[in-house]
Design a protein around this motif. Sequence first.
Motif, PDB file in Angstrom:
ATOM      1  N   ARG A   1      51.055  71.638  73.820  1.00 38.41           N
ATOM      2  CA  ARG A   1      52.418  71.121  73.654  1.00 38.41           C
ATOM      3  C   ARG A   1      53.375  71.793  74.649  1.00 38.41           C
ATOM      4  O   ARG A   1      54.216  71.131  75.258  1.00 38.41           O
TER       5      ARG A   1
ATOM      6  N   GLN B   1      55.272  69.852  77.705  1.00 38.83           N
ATOM      7  CA  GLN B   1      56.731  69.946  77.729  1.00 38.83           C
ATOM      8  C   GLN B   1      57.216  70.459  79.088  1.00 38.83           C
ATOM      9  O   GLN B   1      58.174  69.925  79.668  1.00 38.83           O
TER      10      GLN B   1
ATOM     11  N   GLU C   1      53.288  62.620  69.065  1.00 42.61           N
ATOM     12  CA  GLU C   1      53.319  64.081  68.950  1.00 42.61           C
ATOM     13  C   GLU C   1      53.816  64.803  70.198  1.00 42.61           C
ATOM     14  O   GLU C   1      54.026  66.019  70.143  1.00 42.61           O
ATOM     15  N   TYR C   2      53.987  64.083  71.332  1.00 39.84           N
ATOM     16  CA  TYR C   2      54.372  64.772  72.564  1.00 39.84           C
ATOM     17  C   TYR C   2      55.678  64.259  73.167  1.00 39.84           C
ATOM     18  O   TYR C   2      56.043  64.648  74.276  1.00 39.84           O
TER      19      TYR C   2
END
Length: 430
Positions: free
Chosen positions: A328, A332, A365-366
């Motif tokens: 993650r 990001q 989720e991202y």
Amino acid sequence: MVNFVDALRRSSVGLVLLVSATINAPAQSTPPTPLLLRPAAVFDGETMHPGWVVLVEGSTIKAAGPAAQISAPAGARTVDLPGQTLLPGLIEGHSHLLLHPYNETTWNDQVLLESQALRVARATAHARATLLAGYTTARDLGTEGADYADVGLKQAIDQGFIPGPRLLIATRALVATGSYGPKLSVDVEVPQGAQEADGTDGIVRAVREQIGKGADIIKVYADYRWGKGEPSRPTFSQEELTLIVQTAKGAGRPVVAHASTPEGMRRATLAGVETIEHGDGGTAEVFKLMKQRGVALCPTVAAGDAISQYQGWKKGQGPEPDRIQQKRLSVQAARKSGVTLAVGGDVGVFRHGENSREAELLVQEYGFSPLEVVQAQTSGNARIFHLLDRGRILPGLLADLVAVEGDPTQQITALRQVRLVVKGGVVYKE
């Protein structure tokens, strides 16, 4: 003596096989029938167009635009697709057709215990599942111990013997001696999952050999685990990676790098690779360098998600594994840096045909929007992989098309609701 074909035809199982082969791997001795496709909307790879239709003649797109402006020629077949979105055939950015999920058989056992005949038979089924899931093109990044089996698989698809996506293949892939696997006793020499090569002469020979055997892409492992339980570390030197890229580029082949450490990613980027696969440990600094050098990231978030669950993670229960948290952070950082995103799930780690698992995770989720991901899986991947004949719905491009229920640019799970698959003007699923 009983005639084999007659016996097969009398068998219900044989009849199913014959019918299946006829439906799913059409042999085209004559051009396919022209098609006028009438969906609720057309996503052209960049933008949504309600009320558009698409005319397919031969293997290419003849026209696309408002329904009132396009008429079908005599003999064309009109296919109504109410409530559906027609989009370019999806492009899988990272797959391994010669692997199957690790919770079925471990990677070591697939490489060491499964015969190449069994692996190719499985891969035939995997290719069909990939195509019918709407993925008309796939980068297949290494046979993982099956030598050059992907060359024959690609030929079988291209010659119409089996259904499957258009393949870009990497054959054996390159690793530094001692850095890959399987690893057993030091007294036992076992087949490796990729081709070992070191130094100037060894690297040049290996790259040229893979290209001569049919590689469209050279894949290099810029880092990996040297020993069991160790973290990944850089493998090839900067000079070796640069030589790999120079040798491949001279033969018109791009190089892609498996890299998960900042140093491995940095070396691969400086060497001139076109994409970094995984990038788990990527930092702001290395992503800035990738952005400057025009290197894309294929994060393969679905692979780590699947492996973590195989290892006992109960998703949604308790804390996330460290590898998921790190992924993650790296994605990001990549987004913040503006690095170009290639979409590919490392399919084979999980089931072929479930390719859209990657797209769903990126959205759910991202932090990506459905539109960003659908663009990336069509026109975006096409640009990154130099596929100028596909990825958009435009006159003159390949008629590789998929229709899904609903609007995937609003709801990414629509990509699983595949209703129509056309490849080169031939209908494979309707």
